[in-house]
Write a protein that holds these residues in place. Structure first.
Motif, short mmCIF file in Angstrom:
data_model
loop_
_atom_site.label_atom_id
_atom_site.label_comp_id
_atom_site.label_asym_id
_atom_site.label_seq_id
_atom_site.Cartn_x
_atom_site.Cartn_y
_atom_site.Cartn_z
N HIS A 50 -7.99 -13.56 9.02
CA HIS A 50 -7.28 -12.75 10.00
C HIS A 50 -6.17 -11.91 9.35
CE1 HIS A 50 -9.41 -15.20 12.83
NE2 HIS A 50 -8.87 -16.28 12.32
N ASN A 51 -5.91 -10.77 9.97
CA ASN A 51 -4.77 -9.93 9.57
C ASN A 51 -3.57 -10.33 10.39
OD1 ASN A 51 -6.68 -8.43 8.10
ND2 ASN A 51 -7.10 -7.16 9.90
N ILE A 52 -2.39 -9.93 9.92
CA ILE A 52 -1.22 -10.04 10.78
C ILE A 52 -0.82 -8.62 11.16
CG2 ILE A 52 0.56 -10.05 8.96
CD1 ILE A 52 1.78 -12.38 10.91
N GLN A 53 -0.40 -8.46 12.40
CA GLN A 53 0.00 -7.12 12.84
C GLN A 53 1.49 -6.90 12.54
OE1 GLN A 53 -1.52 -4.61 16.05
NE2 GLN A 53 0.22 -5.37 17.23
N VAL A 54 1.74 -5.80 11.83
CA VAL A 54 3.11 -5.40 11.55
C VAL A 54 3.43 -4.22 12.47
CG1 VAL A 54 4.66 -4.42 9.83
CG2 VAL A 54 2.97 -6.14 9.14
N VAL A 55 4.51 -4.34 13.21
CA VAL A 55 4.89 -3.25 14.13
C VAL A 55 6.10 -2.52 13.56
CG1 VAL A 55 5.54 -2.69 16.51
CG2 VAL A 55 4.07 -4.68 16.05
N ALA A 56 5.93 -1.22 13.32
CA ALA A 56 7.04 -0.42 12.79
C ALA A 56 7.54 0.53 13.88
CB ALA A 56 6.59 0.35 11.56
N ASP A 57 8.73 0.25 14.36
CA ASP A 57 9.38 1.12 15.36
C ASP A 57 9.81 2.39 14.62
OD1 ASP A 57 11.12 2.41 17.02
OD2 ASP A 57 12.12 0.57 17.72
N MET A 58 9.22 3.54 14.97
CA MET A 58 9.42 4.75 14.16
C MET A 58 10.82 5.34 14.29
SD MET A 58 6.84 4.81 12.30
CE MET A 58 6.94 6.37 11.43
N SER A 59 11.64 4.74 15.19
CA SER A 59 13.03 5.18 15.21
C SER A 59 13.79 4.61 14.01
CB SER A 59 13.71 4.76 16.53
OG SER A 59 13.74 3.35 16.60
N LYS A 60 13.19 3.54 13.39
CA LYS A 60 13.85 2.92 12.22
C LYS A 60 13.29 3.42 10.89
CE LYS A 60 14.39 -1.54 14.55
NZ LYS A 60 13.53 -2.73 14.58
N PHE A 61 12.15 4.14 10.94
CA PHE A 61 11.51 4.60 9.70
C PHE A 61 11.27 6.10 9.78
CE2 PHE A 61 10.24 0.18 10.18
CZ PHE A 61 10.43 -0.33 8.90
N THR A 62 11.24 6.75 8.62
CA THR A 62 10.84 8.16 8.60
C THR A 62 9.34 8.21 8.27
OG1 THR A 62 11.23 8.38 6.22
CG2 THR A 62 13.11 8.82 7.71
N GLU A 63 8.70 9.28 8.66
CA GLU A 63 7.28 9.49 8.32
C GLU A 63 7.11 9.40 6.80
OE1 GLU A 63 4.23 9.60 9.23
OE2 GLU A 63 4.71 9.21 11.33
N GLU A 64 8.06 9.98 6.08
CA GLU A 64 8.02 10.01 4.62
C GLU A 64 7.95 8.59 4.04
OE1 GLU A 64 7.54 12.62 2.85
OE2 GLU A 64 7.78 11.65 0.88
N GLU A 65 8.79 7.70 4.61
CA GLU A 65 8.82 6.31 4.12
C GLU A 65 7.47 5.62 4.26
OE1 GLU A 65 12.74 3.78 4.93
OE2 GLU A 65 12.36 5.22 6.55
N LEU A 66 6.76 5.95 5.34
CA LEU A 66 5.49 5.25 5.62
C LEU A 66 4.26 6.05 5.22
CD1 LEU A 66 6.10 3.42 9.03
CD2 LEU A 66 6.70 2.74 6.71
N LYS A 67 4.50 7.17 4.53
CA LYS A 67 3.40 8.05 4.16
C LYS A 67 2.31 7.31 3.36
CE LYS A 67 3.77 11.26 1.12
NZ LYS A 67 4.49 11.76 0.15
N GLY A 68 2.77 6.44 2.45
CA GLY A 68 1.81 5.73 1.58
C GLY A 68 1.14 4.54 2.24
N VAL A 69 1.51 4.25 3.49
CA VAL A 69 0.93 3.08 4.17
C VAL A 69 -0.39 3.49 4.81
CG1 VAL A 69 1.29 1.26 5.87
CG2 VAL A 69 3.23 2.15 4.57
N THR A 70 -1.45 3.44 4.01
CA THR A 70 -2.77 3.81 4.51
C THR A 70 -3.74 2.69 4.16
OG1 THR A 70 -3.32 4.89 2.43
CG2 THR A 70 -2.33 6.29 4.15
N THR A 71 -4.92 2.74 4.72
CA THR A 71 -5.94 1.72 4.43
C THR A 71 -6.11 1.52 2.92
OG1 THR A 71 -7.11 2.20 6.47
CG2 THR A 71 -8.39 1.13 4.75
N GLY A 72 -6.01 0.27 2.48
CA GLY A 72 -6.21 -0.04 1.07
C GLY A 72 -4.93 -0.10 0.25
N SER A 73 -3.83 0.43 0.78
CA SER A 73 -2.58 0.38 0.02
C SER A 73 -2.01 -1.03 0.03
CB SER A 73 -1.57 1.37 0.60
OG SER A 73 -1.21 0.98 1.91
N CYS A 74 -1.11 -1.28 -0.92
CA CYS A 74 -0.49 -2.59 -1.02
C CYS A 74 1.00 -2.47 -0.69
CB CYS A 74 -0.67 -3.14 -2.43
SG CYS A 74 -0.02 -4.82 -2.60
N ILE A 75 1.47 -3.31 0.23
CA ILE A 75 2.86 -3.18 0.68
C ILE A 75 3.55 -4.54 0.81
CG2 ILE A 75 2.31 -1.08 2.01
CD1 ILE A 75 2.52 -2.76 4.58
N ALA A 76 4.87 -4.47 0.90
CA ALA A 76 5.69 -5.64 1.23
C ALA A 76 6.44 -5.31 2.51
CB ALA A 76 6.67 -5.93 0.11
#
Ligand code: 4AD
Ligand code: MG
Length: 465
Positions: A49-75
Motif C-alpha cells: 500500500h501507498n500512504i497518501q501525502v496531502v500538501a496544502d498548496m497555501s504552504k508550498f509553491t508550485e516551484e517547490e513541488l515541481k519535481g514531485v512526479t511519478t517515479g521521483s524520490c522524496i522525503a
C-alpha cells in the motif's frame, strides 16, 4: 533531513498516533490535485500500500513541488492524521517536502500503469518499483526466511556447499565451465585437448548443478542438514519453468528412508505455503485480485490436502487407462513429460502428487536400488500449475552396489572417490531432496513465468542486468 527518524509506511498504516510528527521517504507513485491541494501517493516498498501525502498548496509553491512526479524520490515531514478518504486509515499532512531525485515524465518508463510482464522483463532494473514485483520480492524474502526458520526449528544445520565444483558427476544437467584460461588460445595437451592442469585449480571446474553430494558428506556427521544456494544448469531449455541460474534448497537426513523423505517434503511444503498465507496476506490478496482469482483457494487447498502418493508404475497405468491423447506416448520406462504430470495432478487427483519408485534407467546413479532390480527409491513432488517442485530419493548406502552403478553409467569413479568413501566408513541409510526455490515461489505467487519470480533471471541469451 536525516534518515534516522524515518518511519516505514508499513508501520504508519497501522498507527493510530494521530497528531504525531513523522518523517517518511519513498518513491512517488502518483500525484494529483488542483491549485489548492496536492495528493501524493508515496510508496517505500515496506508494504504494497501507498500512504497518501496531502500538501496544502497555501504552504508550498508550485516551484517547490515541481519535481514531485511519478517515479521521483522524496522525503516528507508532516503530521499523521486520520484519513477522511475511504480505503486508507491514515494520511500525512505535509509540512516539508524534499526532492532527492526527479524522474522526467517524458522518459520514465513506468509513467503509466498496466505494463505487460514481458515489457517489465526488459526493464528489470526498474521493475521492483511496480506493485507486482514489490509483492513478489517481499514474498520471496518471506519464503527464504521461512526455509531457514523451518529447518532451524526442526534441528537441521545449514551447510554451505561450494559454488565452484571439480566434479561433474551429479549428471543433473549441462554445466557452465569455470576457467581462467585464455578462451582464444588455451594450453593444449599433445592430443589437442585443453590442458586443464594449467588452469586455476589445476583441473577442469564448473559451476555446481546441486549441493547434494557435498550435503550428503555433512549429513554423515551432523545427521540433519540442508543447503540453500544458487545452482547452475546450462541446458538450453527456454520454458516458463527453467532458469540457467536458480536457487535450490536441499535437505539431507541420515537414517531417513523414502517414506520419511516424503513426510519431510510434504510437511515442509505445507509449512512454506502456510507461512505465506499468514505473513504475506496483503501481497497475496493483491496477486489474487490482479492475476489469478483462484490463488488463495489453491494455496489453502495445498495446506489442507494430504498429498497423493503412488508409484511411477501405478501412474503409468493411470495415464494409459485415461483415454487421453498425449503428445508424448506413454509407456513404462519413459521420463514423464509435463503433460503427463499435469494430467495426474490437475485432472486425475486434483491435489499435489508424490510419485516414487522410478525406472532405474531415467534416474541418477546415487538413488537406492529396489529389490526388483528395475526401479529406484526416487520421489518427485508434483504441484498443480507447476509440475515438479521437488526431486529427491533415498540414497544408495551400499558401497558395492553404488560402485557397480557408477561403472555401469560410465561415470569416472576417480572423480567421486570422496563420495564413495562415505559408503566405506560408517555408511548409513539416508535420504534427501531438492526444492526449486523459484518453482515454489511461482506456486505461491501464482505468477506463470519463472522469469517473473527472480530479480534478475538468467536464461539462454539473457544476462543483461
Ligand atoms: O530434480 P533435480 O534435478 O534434483 C537434484 O538436483 C537433486 N540433487 C536434488 C536432491 O536430491 N538433493 O532438481 C531439484 C529441483 C527440481 O524439482 C525443480 O524444482 C528445480 O530443482 N529445478 C529447477 N528450477 C528452475 N530451473 C531449472 N533449470 C531447474 N532444474 C531443476
Ligand atoms: Mg528432477
Amino acid at each position: 533531513m536525516s534518515t534516522s527518524s524515518r518511519t516505514q509506511v508499513s508501520a504508519l498504516l497501522k498507527s493510530t498516533d494521530y497528531g504525531t510528527e513523522i518523517f517518511i521517504q519513498g518513491w512517488v507513485r502518483t500525484r494529483r490535485g488542483n491549485k489548492q491541494v496536492s495528493f501524493i501517493a508515496l510508496n517505500d516498498g515496506s508494504v504494497i500500500h501507498n500512504i497518501q501525502v496531502v500538501a496544502d498548496m497555501s504552504k508550498f509553491t508550485e516551484e517547490e513541488l515541481k519535481g514531485v512526479t511519478t517515479g521521483s524520490c522524496i522525503a516528507v515531514s508532516g503530521t499523521l492524521v486520520k484519513s477522511p478518504a475511504a480505503g486508507q486509515p491514515v494520511e500525512i499532512q505535509a509540512s516539508k517536502i524534499q526532492v532527492y531525485g526527479t524522474a522526467d515524465p517524458e522518459t520514465y518508463p513506468l509513467q503509466k500503469k498496466g505494463h505487460s510482464l514481458e515489457f517489465l522483463r526488459e526493464i528489470a532494473h526498474l521493475r521492483p518499483r511496480t506493485n507486482t514485483f514489490g509483492a513478489v520480492l517481499r514474498i520471496r524474502h518471506a519464503m527464504a526466511f521461512a526455509v531457514h526458520k523451518y529447518f532451524n526449528d526442526n534441528g537441521f544445520f545449514y551447510i554451505h556447499t561450494p559454488v565452484i565444483t571439480g566434479s561433474d558427476a551429479e549428471g543433473a544437467g549441462a554445466m557452465f565451465r569455470v576457467t581462467t584460461l585464455d578462451a582464444g588460445s588455451p594450453p593444449l595437451n599433445p592430443d589437442g585437448t585443453v590442458n586443464f592442469e594449467e588452469d586455476f585449480f589445476g583441473k577442469a571446474t564448473n559451476l555446481t548443478v546441486s549441493g547434494q553430494l557435498e550435503g550428503e558428506l555433512a549429513a554423515m556427521a551432523l545427521s540433519k542438514i540442508y543447503t540453500f544456494g544458487p545452482t547452475f544448469r546450462a541446458e538450453n531449455s527456454n520454458t516458463p519453468r527453467h532458469l540457467a541460474e536458480f536457487w535450490m534448497i536441499e535437505p539431507e537426513v541420515a537414517f531417513n528412508d523414502i517414506t520419511d523423505n516424503m513426510n519431510l517434503a510434504e510437511d515442509f511444503l505445507k509449512y512454506l505455503v502456510n507461512y505465506a498465507l499468514v505473513h504475506c496476506a496483503d501481497d497475496l490478496e493483491f496477486l489474487n485480485k490482479m492475476y489469478d482469482n483462484d490463488l488463495l483457494s489453491r494455496l489453502k487447498m495445498v495446506v489442507e490436502s494430504s498429498f497423493e502418493r503412488l508409484s511411477y508404475t501405478k501412474a503409468v497405468e493411470i495415464l494409459l487407462a485415461s483415454g487421453q491423447k498425449f503428445e508424448f506416448k506413454v509407456e513404462w520406462g519413459i521420463d514423464l513429460q509435463a503433460e503427463h504430470e499435469k494430467y495426474l495432478v490437475e485432472k486425475h487427483f486434483l491435489k499435489p502428487v508424490i510419485l516414487t519408485d522410478y525406472p532405474i534407467g531415467i534416474k541418477a546413479f546415487y538413488m537406492k536400488q529396489n529389490e526388483d532390480g528395475k526401479t529406484v527409491r526416487a520421489m518427485d513432488v508434483l504441484f498443480p500449475g507447476i509440475g515438479e517442485v521437488i526431486g529427491g530419493s533415498q540414497r544408495e548406502d551400499d558401497h558395492d552396489k553404488l560402485v557397480a552403478r557408477v561403472r555401469a553409467m560410465g561415470i569416472h569413479e576417480k572423480d567421486l572417490w570422496w563420495y564413495l568413501e562415505t559408503r566405506k566408513f560408517g555408511s548409513a541409510p539416508h535420504a534427501g531432496f531438492g526444492l526449486g526455490f523459484e518453482r515454489i515461489i511461482l506456486f505461491v505467487t501464482g505468477m506463470s513465468n519463472i522469469r517473473d519470480v527472480i530479480p534478475f533471471p538468467r536464461t539462454p541469451k539473457n544476462a543483461e542486468f
